[in-house]
Write a protein that holds these residues in place. Structure first.
Motif, PDB file in Angstrom:
ATOM      1  N   ALA A  19       0.841  -1.200   0.000  1.00 26.10           N
ATOM      2  CA  ALA A  19       0.000   0.000   0.000  1.00 26.10           C
ATOM      3  C   ALA A  19       0.880   1.255   0.000  1.00 26.10           C
ATOM      4  O   ALA A  19       0.704   2.148  -0.836  1.00 26.10           O
ATOM      5  N   GLY A  20       1.839   1.308   0.920  1.00 30.30           N
ATOM      6  CA  GLY A  20       2.719   2.466   0.995  1.00 30.30           C
ATOM      7  C   GLY A  20       3.576   2.591  -0.261  1.00 30.30           C
ATOM      8  O   GLY A  20       3.785   3.690  -0.780  1.00 30.30           O
ATOM      9  N   GLU A  38       9.812   2.728   7.099  1.00 28.47           N
ATOM     10  CA  GLU A  38       9.405   1.341   7.332  1.00 28.47           C
ATOM     11  C   GLU A  38      10.117   0.848   8.603  1.00 28.47           C
ATOM     12  O   GLU A  38      11.323   1.005   8.738  1.00 28.47           O
ATOM     13  N   GLY A  44       8.075  -4.433   1.516  1.00 26.53           N
ATOM     14  CA  GLY A  44       7.157  -5.498   1.074  1.00 26.53           C
ATOM     15  C   GLY A  44       6.126  -5.864   2.118  1.00 26.53           C
ATOM     16  O   GLY A  44       5.124  -6.490   1.805  1.00 26.53           O
ATOM     17  N   HIS A  64       3.014 -16.129  -2.158  1.00 24.41           N
ATOM     18  CA  HIS A  64       1.960 -15.184  -2.535  1.00 24.41           C
ATOM     19  C   HIS A  64       1.644 -15.367  -4.020  1.00 24.41           C
ATOM     20  O   HIS A  64       2.565 -15.424  -4.834  1.00 24.41           O
ATOM     21  N   VAL A 238       7.712   4.256  13.521  1.00 23.39           N
ATOM     22  CA  VAL A 238       7.026   5.510  13.851  1.00 23.39           C
ATOM     23  C   VAL A 238       6.115   5.259  15.045  1.00 23.39           C
ATOM     24  O   VAL A 238       5.406   4.255  15.093  1.00 23.39           O
ATOM     25  N   VAL A 268      -0.101   1.540   7.476  1.00 20.48           N
ATOM     26  CA  VAL A 268       0.265   0.442   8.391  1.00 20.48           C
ATOM     27  C   VAL A 268      -0.932  -0.504   8.532  1.00 20.48           C
ATOM     28  O   VAL A 268      -2.045  -0.142   8.163  1.00 20.48           O
ATOM     29  N   GLU A 385       1.214 -16.940  10.337  1.00 24.23           N
ATOM     30  CA  GLU A 385       1.015 -15.493  10.452  1.00 24.23           C
ATOM     31  C   GLU A 385      -0.375 -15.303  11.031  1.00 24.23           C
ATOM     32  O   GLU A 385      -1.375 -15.534  10.346  1.00 24.23           O
ATOM     33  N   GLY A 414      -3.773   0.897   2.920  1.00 24.77           N
ATOM     34  CA  GLY A 414      -3.634  -0.444   3.510  1.00 24.77           C
ATOM     35  C   GLY A 414      -4.734  -1.328   2.978  1.00 24.77           C
ATOM     36  O   GLY A 414      -5.804  -0.835   2.607  1.00 24.77           O
ATOM     37  N   ALA A 423      -8.745  -8.459   1.576  1.00 23.40           N
ATOM     38  CA  ALA A 423      -7.354  -8.210   1.951  1.00 23.40           C
ATOM     39  C   ALA A 423      -6.422  -8.993   1.030  1.00 23.40           C
ATOM     40  O   ALA A 423      -6.218 -10.197   1.215  1.00 23.40           O
ATOM     41  N   MET A 425      -2.972  -8.406  -2.092  1.00 25.70           N
ATOM     42  CA  MET A 425      -1.975  -7.483  -2.626  1.00 25.70           C
ATOM     43  C   MET A 425      -2.661  -6.474  -3.556  1.00 25.70           C
ATOM     44  O   MET A 425      -2.316  -5.293  -3.558  1.00 25.70           O
TER      45      MET A 425
HETATM   46  C1  LIG Z   1       0.891 -15.534   5.048  1.00 28.36           C
HETATM   47  C2  LIG Z   1       0.231 -14.613   4.068  1.00 28.36           C
HETATM   48  C3  LIG Z   1      -0.100 -15.065   2.806  1.00 28.36           C
HETATM   49  C4  LIG Z   1      -0.753 -14.202   1.910  1.00 28.36           C
HETATM   50  N1  LIG Z   1      -1.016 -14.641   0.641  1.00 28.36           N
HETATM   51  C5  LIG Z   1      -1.515 -13.767  -0.260  1.00 28.36           C
HETATM   52  C6  LIG Z   1      -1.661 -14.146  -1.613  1.00 28.36           C
HETATM   53  O1  LIG Z   1      -1.334 -15.259  -2.011  1.00 28.36           O
HETATM   54  N2  LIG Z   1      -2.189 -13.237  -2.476  1.00 28.36           N
HETATM   55  C7  LIG Z   1      -2.547 -11.972  -2.080  1.00 28.36           C
HETATM   56  O2  LIG Z   1      -2.994 -11.178  -2.921  1.00 28.36           O
HETATM   57  N3  LIG Z   1      -2.398 -11.584  -0.793  1.00 28.36           N
HETATM   58  C8  LIG Z   1      -1.892 -12.440   0.112  1.00 28.36           C
HETATM   59  N4  LIG Z   1      -1.707 -12.048   1.404  1.00 28.36           N
HETATM   60  C9  LIG Z   1      -2.159 -10.695   1.799  1.00 28.36           C
HETATM   61  C10 LIG Z   1      -1.161  -9.626   1.376  1.00 28.36           C
HETATM   62  O3  LIG Z   1       0.123  -9.972   1.806  1.00 28.36           O
HETATM   63  C11 LIG Z   1      -1.574  -8.311   2.019  1.00 28.36           C
HETATM   64  O4  LIG Z   1      -2.920  -8.040   1.723  1.00 28.36           O
HETATM   65  C12 LIG Z   1      -0.738  -7.128   1.543  1.00 28.36           C
HETATM   66  O5  LIG Z   1       0.609  -7.455   1.420  1.00 28.36           O
HETATM   67  C13 LIG Z   1      -0.951  -6.003   2.539  1.00 28.36           C
HETATM   68  O6  LIG Z   1      -0.169  -4.875   2.200  1.00 28.36           O
HETATM   69  P1  LIG Z   1      -0.263  -3.563   3.086  1.00 28.36           P
HETATM   70  O7  LIG Z   1       0.721  -2.622   2.539  1.00 28.36           O
HETATM   71  O8  LIG Z   1      -1.678  -3.137   3.199  1.00 28.36           O
HETATM   72  O9  LIG Z   1       0.147  -4.007   4.561  1.00 28.36           O
HETATM   73  P2  LIG Z   1       1.534  -4.589   5.084  1.00 28.36           P
HETATM   74  O10 LIG Z   1       2.134  -5.476   4.076  1.00 28.36           O
HETATM   75  O11 LIG Z   1       1.259  -5.170   6.418  1.00 28.36           O
HETATM   76  O12 LIG Z   1       2.471  -3.305   5.201  1.00 28.36           O
HETATM   77  C14 LIG Z   1       2.440  -2.452   6.309  1.00 28.36           C
HETATM   78  C15 LIG Z   1       3.860  -2.053   6.631  1.00 28.36           C
HETATM   79  O13 LIG Z   1       3.853  -1.112   7.700  1.00 28.36           O
HETATM   80  C16 LIG Z   1       4.983  -1.383   8.502  1.00 28.36           C
HETATM   81  N5  LIG Z   1       4.753  -0.772   9.816  1.00 28.36           N
HETATM   82  C17 LIG Z   1       3.896  -1.194  10.770  1.00 28.36           C
HETATM   83  N6  LIG Z   1       3.976  -0.388  11.845  1.00 28.36           N
HETATM   84  C18 LIG Z   1       4.903   0.556  11.544  1.00 28.36           C
HETATM   85  C19 LIG Z   1       5.425   1.669  12.262  1.00 28.36           C
HETATM   86  N7  LIG Z   1       5.009   1.955  13.493  1.00 28.36           N
HETATM   87  N8  LIG Z   1       6.364   2.432  11.652  1.00 28.36           N
HETATM   88  C20 LIG Z   1       6.809   2.150  10.394  1.00 28.36           C
HETATM   89  N9  LIG Z   1       6.341   1.100   9.699  1.00 28.36           N
HETATM   90  C21 LIG Z   1       5.395   0.323  10.244  1.00 28.36           C
HETATM   91  C22 LIG Z   1       5.043  -2.890   8.537  1.00 28.36           C
HETATM   92  O14 LIG Z   1       6.315  -3.354   8.926  1.00 28.36           O
HETATM   93  C23 LIG Z   1       4.710  -3.224   7.085  1.00 28.36           C
HETATM   94  O15 LIG Z   1       5.864  -3.314   6.286  1.00 28.36           O
HETATM   95  C24 LIG Z   1      -1.079 -12.886   2.317  1.00 28.36           C
HETATM   96  C25 LIG Z   1      -0.732 -12.427   3.580  1.00 28.36           C
HETATM   97  C26 LIG Z   1      -0.078 -13.275   4.456  1.00 28.36           C
HETATM   98  C27 LIG Z   1       0.325 -12.750   5.792  1.00 28.36           C
END
Ligand SMILES: Cc1cc2nc3c(=O)[nH]c(=O)nc-3n(C[C@H](O)[C@H](O)[C@H](O)COP(=O)(O)OP(=O)(O)OC[C@H]3O[C@@H](n4cnc5c(N)ncnc54)[C@H](O)[C@@H]3O)c2cc1C
Length: 455
Positions: A19-20, A38, A44, A64, A238, A268, A385, A414, A423, A425
């Motif tokens: 998302a970010g 991050e 990632g 994934h 953060v 996040v 997870e 997010g 939820a 990618m």
């Molecule tokens: C085991 C697993 C398998 C999956 N399989 C699939 C799949 O096959 N296909 C699919 O489409 N999706 C899949 N998903 C879902 C997919 O991974 C997520 O929907 C997507 O990656 C979410 O992205 P995001 O940026 O919203 O959140 P996140 O990826 O959670 O990113 C948020 C980021 O914020 C950071 N962060 C948190 N708090 C702070 C802070 N205080 N300061 C700075 N940084 C911070 C975290 O470290 C993280 O890097 C899967 C997820 C998991 C866990």
């Protein structure tokens, strides 16, 4: 006249998940000063890899995959030049415990008829089951896109029996939504079947990365970001967003240091976001009030390295088994043949130790794959997870927040924000693109980053 440089804004993006990252790649070419913070030492987020302490190998915490209908993820991958590492799977292979296989591929006829022959040939459903499925699918197509009632009673009302529920609806939805058929609502179930299978011939094609996620969203992406002037700061946790006069004015790190910004994108996960808003400001963000009610759903992945190749297919979708997908990850540098088994919505495994889960999965593989019966497991690893995704329960969208907030200069992103997607990618990338659109709109610039669905 104002020079373009004078109008450049500083934008801080908190969270280096998809998302970010999507927000960063959308906004970077517009000349803003973007800093992406991050907390971990890698980009990632949930879609990332880690270095195995034993072998040094880069491993995905979990395989994934995406689908042809994920147009925004595809656009993101093309933009940063990693689409060449995604391998479409035009055929899906389904296996039952008796080792029988069904091949699922599209015919060269228009959607929604392209998968009819594949469905008719599925060995794990009777002919009457298939007629039931057609009835259920037609009813789902007629259902309003906003309706979100509990799916299971709806399926039963529309003629589905135990076999179609577990071997078809449950099979597809557990993987796609990371939730069991008993717990999901009709809204996202409808979306999965319509967008993923019925609307376009290519929509169902699963894309599997040929390299670890850490490579996809690692060096290549960092290279792209630095070329486009984005400052990436890893290992920067953060604590909170800073506010003054009702505006977001920057962030405070866990170390106490601060970083001022004209605008903040908070990207996040849902279980972190509320604590990053000072309590005094929360009442001014009514759209986030119900975010804490989102519930998580776990995913377990079992990584096995055999002393020989055990699979004859690139992947298998397992029916009536503990594992749901097996991926053949090929031979690694140490000579091990790497296989990964994914169990989505793995709540049932919660009370079992990793050794027990590994034993159950290896025994299952031995029963299913003849080549595994004599093979030796060289190494193994089980990863769960617990907050893999939010649960797509009926009415879940009432708990999600839009990207735009009531506080000027604070934007959310997010996979848990309102995207119209579960939820995934794809949902994460859409949220980032929408967050970037909100920023542009606030500056009076017109911008359309979110990509249309497959046509
Ligand atoms: C085991 C697993 C398998 C999956 N399989 C699939 C799949 O096959 N296909 C699919 O489409 N999706 C899949 N998903 C879902 C997919 O991974 C997520 O929907 C997507 O990656 C979410 O992205 P995001 O940026 O919203 O959140 P996140 O990826 O959670 O990113 C948020 C980021 O914020 C950071 N962060 C948190 N708090 C702070 C802070 N205080 N300061 C700075 N940084 C911070 C975290 O470290 C993280 O890097 C899967 C997820 C998991 C866990």
């Amino acid at each position: 006249m104002t020079s373009p440089v004078a109008t450049r804004e500083s934008i801080v993006i908190v969270g280096g998940g998809l998302a970010g990252l999507a927000a960063a790649i959308a906004l970077a070419p517009r000349g803003h000063r973007i800093t992406l913070l991050e907390s971990r030492n890698r980009l990632g987020g949930r879609a990332s890899s880690f270095h195995d302490a034993t072998t040094g190998q880069l491993l995905d915490a979990c395989q994934h995959v995406s689908m042809g209908c994920c147009t925004n993820l595809a656009h993101f991958s093309q933009t940063i030049g990693v689409d060449r590492f995604l391998q479409p799977q035009p055929v899906l292979w389904f296996m039952t415990p008796d080792r029988r296989i069904s091949r699922f591929a599209a015919d060269p006829v228009p959607a929604p008829f392209h998968l009819s022959r594949a469905l008719l040939a599925a060995h794990y459903l009777t002919f009457t089951d298939k007629l039931r499925l057609v009835r259920g699918m037609l009813a789902l197509m007629r259902l309003s896109a906003d309706a979100d009632e509990p799916l299971l009673p709806w399926l039963k009302r529309h003629g589905q029996n135990d076999r179609t529920i577990t071997r078809f609806w449950g099979l597809v939805l557990t993987s796609a939504l990371n939730e069991t058929v008993e717990r999901v609502g009709t809204k996202y179930a409808r979306k999965v079947f319509l967008d993923g299978f019925l609307r376009h011939r290519k929509a169902f094609e699963v894309q599997v990365p040929t390299v670890p996620l850490g490579r996809l969203y690692g060096e290549e992406l960092q290279g792209w970001l630095s070329q486009h002037g984005v400052t990436v700061r890893l290992g920067q946790g953060v604590r909170q967003v800073e506010f003054a006069d009702g505006r977001a004015i920057g962030v405070q790190f866990r170390t106490g240091e601060t970083l001022p910004a004209d605008r903040v994108i908070l990207a996040v996960p849902f279980d972190r976001v509320v604590e990053m808003i000072p309590e005094a400001m929360r009442s001014q963000l009514p759209s986030m009030a119900r975010v804490p009610e989102l519930t998580p759903s776990p995913i377990t992945s079992v990584h096995l390295w055999y002393d020989r190749a055990v699979m004859d297919y690139p992947h298998l979708v397992l029916i009536d088994c503990l594992g749901q997908w097996i991926f053949d990850r090929g031979e690694d540098a140490a000579g091990g043949h790497y296989v990964q088994v994914v169990v989505s919505a793995s709540r049932e495994l919660r009370n079992q130790g990793h050794a027990e889960v590994e034993r159950a999965i290896t025994a299952e593989i031995q029963r299913l794959l003849p080549k595994a019966s004599d093979a030796k497991v060289l190494r193994s690893r089980v990863i769960t997870e617990m907050t893999a995704t939010f649960s797509a329960v009926p009415g879940v969208d009432a708990l999600r927040a839009p990207q735009v907030t009531a506080i000027p200069s604070l934007v959310l992103a997010g996979d848990w924000t309102l995207t119209g997607w579960p939820a995934t990618m794809e949902g994460a990338v859409r949220s980032g693109y929408r967050a970037a659109e909100v920023i542009c709109a606030a500056r009076g610039e017109s911008a359309q980053f979110e990509q249309p669905d497959l046509r």
